[in-house]
Design a protein around this motif. Sequence first.
Motif, short mmCIF file in Angstrom:
data_model
loop_
_atom_site.label_atom_id
_atom_site.label_comp_id
_atom_site.label_asym_id
_atom_site.label_seq_id
_atom_site.Cartn_x
_atom_site.Cartn_y
_atom_site.Cartn_z
N ASN A 37 -1.97 50.21 -22.92
CA ASN A 37 -2.42 51.52 -22.89
C ASN A 37 -3.91 51.64 -22.32
O ASN A 37 -4.31 52.38 -21.45
N GLU A 78 -3.89 51.00 -18.72
CA GLU A 78 -3.25 52.12 -17.70
C GLU A 78 -4.53 53.19 -17.80
O GLU A 78 -4.86 53.72 -16.91
N ASP A 83 -6.47 55.59 -14.82
CA ASP A 83 -6.06 56.72 -14.66
C ASP A 83 -7.29 57.61 -14.41
O ASP A 83 -8.68 57.55 -14.96
N TYR A 85 -0.73 56.06 -26.18
CA TYR A 85 -1.97 56.34 -25.03
C TYR A 85 -3.00 57.33 -25.53
O TYR A 85 -4.26 57.00 -25.49
#
Length: 302
Positions: A64, A67, A71, A272
């Motif tokens: 998470n 990622e 982002d 997340y």
Amino acid sequence: MTEAVAHKRVSRRPNRLKLAPWLFLAPGLLMFLIYVLVPIVESFWISFHDWDGLGAMSWIGMGNYVELLDDDTFYVSLWNNLLWLVLYLLSIPAGLAVALFLNQNVAGIRIYKSMFFFPFVISQVVVGLIFTWFYAPGFGPLSVFLEWLTGDEIAILADERYVTYGIILAGLWPQTAYCMILYLAGLNNINSEQVEAARMDGAKGFSMLWHVILPQLRPATFIALVVTVIGSLRSFDLVSIMTAGGPYGSSQVLSYFMYEQALSEYGYRMGYGASIAVVLFLIMMVFITFFITRMLNQERNI
């Protein structure tokens, strides 16, 4: 026999005195453990999983967080939170200025105090609705004024360049009132003897404020700083009411981004969302630890 019993009772009394404060603290400590510490630990644990909130959790380790670093919305939210933090701090000197203005005995001062106190007691939702109307193109007072001034109509909440500043301005209104209350309470505890001694030495105006008044307002300033920093980093209500993170995600902040990922129709990505919450928590801890450490050092040097 009687003397032995009396001696035991006397020896037990110090233990009872030591135990009494903990008995009073126990309910608060239990609530703090259940509703603060346990959720913090659980958030860290959930952030290492892929979880929709209902099914089984799947361990993904740092997935998470990896990622999150890729982002773009995360970086927009982080930048907006930094803007909130810097500009929200304006509420502290503004609150001090209002408190100094209201800390005088003149006719009608209670009416002025009520007017400045009003933003603090109303809901953030109401504040958001008021400023949404205030900015509304075509009939909003600010929009009409800007159109008269520049000749162009500016839709503040629909413009990526101005939307975050518009929401921060809305947040400054009640936050300034809160800081004002803290400083008014502090001004009521000012040592009048120090003020009189400073006047006899010729201090007045800014010199009096800087060298005599402000040092005595350090506790109020510390509380105002901590509360303002926490409020700026959370900043969920106004974003949700005024723009829902738009336009095109340009007014996103970390708290709303977390909600959007974890609890909205975007996918119920609890893991997340928890990773975003952990990042926000760590940022808060850094600032709060810095302020507390600095205040303790100042107290030791006094």
